[in-house]
Design a protein around this motif. Sequence first.
Motif, short mmCIF file in Angstrom:
data_model
loop_
_atom_site.label_atom_id
_atom_site.label_comp_id
_atom_site.label_asym_id
_atom_site.label_seq_id
_atom_site.Cartn_x
_atom_site.Cartn_y
_atom_site.Cartn_z
N TYR A 1 0.90 -1.14 -0.07
CA TYR A 1 -0.06 -0.02 -0.15
C TYR A 1 0.90 1.21 0.00
N VAL A 2 1.94 1.32 0.82
CA VAL A 2 2.80 2.44 0.93
C VAL A 2 3.58 2.64 -0.36
N LEU A 3 4.11 1.79 -1.03
CA LEU A 3 4.79 1.73 -2.30
C LEU A 3 4.09 2.11 -3.26
N VAL A 4 2.82 1.29 -3.56
CA VAL A 4 1.89 1.88 -4.49
C VAL A 4 1.36 3.38 -4.40
N MET A 5 1.39 4.00 -3.30
CA MET A 5 1.00 5.12 -3.07
C MET A 5 2.29 6.23 -3.37
N LEU A 6 3.38 5.62 -3.32
CA LEU A 6 4.58 6.25 -3.58
C LEU A 6 4.66 6.58 -5.02
N PHE A 7 4.40 5.54 -5.72
CA PHE A 7 4.41 5.50 -7.20
C PHE A 7 3.37 6.30 -7.88
N ILE A 8 2.22 6.42 -7.17
CA ILE A 8 1.05 7.10 -7.72
C ILE A 8 1.58 8.73 -7.56
N LYS A 9 1.92 8.90 -6.29
CA LYS A 9 2.26 10.35 -5.91
C LYS A 9 3.28 10.96 -6.75
N TYR A 10 4.33 9.88 -7.13
CA TYR A 10 5.35 10.27 -8.07
C TYR A 10 5.06 10.71 -9.46
N VAL A 11 4.19 9.75 -10.09
CA VAL A 11 3.85 10.16 -11.49
C VAL A 11 2.58 11.30 -11.68
N SER A 12 2.05 11.45 -10.52
CA SER A 12 0.93 12.43 -10.48
C SER A 12 1.94 13.80 -10.27
N GLU B 1 3.63 19.01 -12.64
CA GLU B 1 4.77 19.84 -13.23
C GLU B 1 4.79 19.87 -14.60
N HIS B 2 4.62 18.89 -15.47
CA HIS B 2 4.72 19.13 -16.83
C HIS B 2 3.68 20.09 -17.50
N LYS B 3 2.49 19.57 -16.86
CA LYS B 3 1.16 20.45 -17.14
C LYS B 3 1.39 21.94 -16.97
N GLU B 4 1.90 22.37 -15.86
CA GLU B 4 2.28 23.51 -15.62
C GLU B 4 3.02 24.37 -16.50
N GLU B 5 4.16 23.43 -16.81
CA GLU B 5 5.12 24.02 -17.99
C GLU B 5 4.59 24.20 -19.27
N LEU B 6 3.73 23.32 -19.50
CA LEU B 6 3.06 23.46 -20.96
C LEU B 6 2.13 24.47 -20.87
N MET B 7 1.16 24.62 -20.09
CA MET B 7 0.19 25.53 -20.02
C MET B 7 0.93 26.93 -19.95
N ILE C 1 -8.99 12.55 -13.00
CA ILE C 1 -9.68 11.50 -11.88
C ILE C 1 -8.78 10.44 -11.51
N SER C 2 -7.32 10.46 -11.84
CA SER C 2 -6.44 9.38 -11.50
C SER C 2 -5.25 10.00 -10.93
N THR C 3 -5.24 11.07 -10.54
CA THR C 3 -4.18 11.87 -9.80
C THR C 3 -4.23 11.80 -8.23
N PHE C 4 -3.13 11.97 -7.84
CA PHE C 4 -2.94 11.96 -6.46
C PHE C 4 -3.92 12.91 -5.66
N ASP C 5 -3.85 14.05 -6.37
CA ASP C 5 -4.65 15.17 -5.70
C ASP C 5 -5.98 14.83 -5.79
N TYR C 6 -6.68 14.16 -6.93
CA TYR C 6 -8.04 14.04 -6.73
C TYR C 6 -8.47 12.99 -5.73
N ILE C 7 -7.44 12.08 -5.73
CA ILE C 7 -7.77 10.96 -4.34
C ILE C 7 -7.75 11.64 -3.19
N TYR C 8 -6.70 12.67 -2.97
CA TYR C 8 -6.60 13.15 -1.59
C TYR C 8 -7.97 13.95 -1.29
N ASP C 9 -8.40 14.68 -2.54
CA ASP C 9 -9.56 15.56 -2.03
C ASP C 9 -10.90 14.64 -1.78
N LYS C 10 -10.85 13.29 -1.95
CA LYS C 10 -11.96 12.32 -1.56
C LYS C 10 -11.63 11.53 -0.55
N ARG C 11 -10.73 12.10 0.26
CA ARG C 11 -10.03 11.30 1.42
C ARG C 11 -11.10 11.09 2.53
#
Length: 508
Positions: A33-44, A49-55, A79-89
């Motif tokens: 559970y911890v390592l999956v969350m690390l993976f999702i947080k990292y790719v999110s 960051e990349h979206k901010e740069e492109l915007m 709907i698959s980002t960490f921030d989306y999940i966090y808002d539903k915590r």
Amino acid sequence: MIEKYTQEEVNGTLWRACDTFRGKIDSSTYKDYVLVMLFIKYVSDIYKEHKEELMDKYNNDEEMVQRQMSYNRFVLDEISTFDYIYDKRNQPDIGETINKALAHVEEENKTKLRGVFKNIDFNSESILGNTKERNSMLKHLLEDFKDLDLRPSRLIEEDVIGNAYEYMIANFASDAGKKGGEFFTPSEVSELLSRLVKPEENDRIYDPTCGSGSLLIRAFNKIPSGKAQIYGQERNGQTQSLCRMNMFLHDIDDAKIAWGDTIANPLHIENDKLMKFQVVVANPPFSLDKWAMGFAGEGDDREFKMEESLDPYKRFSWGVPPISKGDFAFVLHMLHSLAEGGRMAVVLPHGVLFRGASEGRIRQQIIDMNLLDAVIGLPANLFFGTGIPACVLVFKQNRDQKDVLFIDSSADGFYEKGKNQNKLREEDLQRIVDAYEKHETVEKFAYVATIDEIKENNYNLNITRYVDTFEEEDTVDMEKIAEKITSIKSELAEVEAKMFMFLKDLGL
């Protein structure tokens, strides 16, 4: 100036996140559970960051930005980002929300991530408890990760996340004790094997029992250009998922990590035969019982007897290992997977060096075919969950030498003693590698044995038969010892006389 995270800060934050589960779930389970969350947080965070740069680059042109984002290494949506999940915590179905987000990540990245989260259920009552307990744990887990900013611009080194993942896996392995050894090889042992096999550009690198992938990554990192192909297979589904995520976090996106029983169902096949590899590294489960049960058909397993003819890949023509000890089953699989000129290093228990019967016959065949290059004895208590000493066997196709090098690194001074676990230091690793490369006899450390010597020992490879580590004790001077005893007796008599006088004065 933007504050950047060091490796130690990232590691510390991640390890503290484990407090959510400690005392409630075994670490061999909650690591997923911890390592999956690390993976999702990292790719999110990369996505964000990349979206901010492109915007900024395209003046907030959402359509253009989304088109550019579709070429990203990993594709996400809101709907698959960490921030989306966090808002539903705080929602009562947060576990299901996380599961759906993970499924969506897989769907958006089918080529790379298909099935990578298949073995983890954030809504599991049997593992995480009833709804109230489960929701509380998942809420705290999300909050632990919220303030950990893993955007590439915030990390001091390029490999911070990959290193953090390895750090977490190592800590989980230590915490999990015996179970930990099933998914992680200590980093210094991985480093030793990778130096012994010397991976080269364009090699195929293979680990048939790859666990979380640490051995493969070490070997891959020995090639500066990164031009090599990684192959692995792992029987445990959760561990195979960890391995795949570990590869991605180390920027190895094309690793081919299969899920299944390597012995009964090898999955890296080429032209209906076992695929061949230039480099093979492995730390198989020690003396695996019932290793051949995958060949058994329906019926009473107690009556099953493994036979050479049951294997379509003809790996056991040199002998069928005992059903209760699978060490040579893995060795034979790897030898039959070794390409011409290939190099192979495998960690095994000492029993493979001297056990008789079918194992003795297999050992003789391997030696007579001049495949064994070196036998290296390791210190005891290096591995998680077992204190028994292990050895490394190094094999080569098309060897020039007609002898075998024996190295004994198990003596005091050749490793660092730890309270719970011993460790090979850099100087210890280098001593072993230097001795291996020089291929010379070194007093009380290394010995080059001829094939005839090994035959004289009935193909017994017990290291102490070849490397003499006996230390002569100093000669004892019996006359001095006798004088010392007489002196002690005299002193004792004087003390007793004084004690008698004191007791007499006290009327006792």
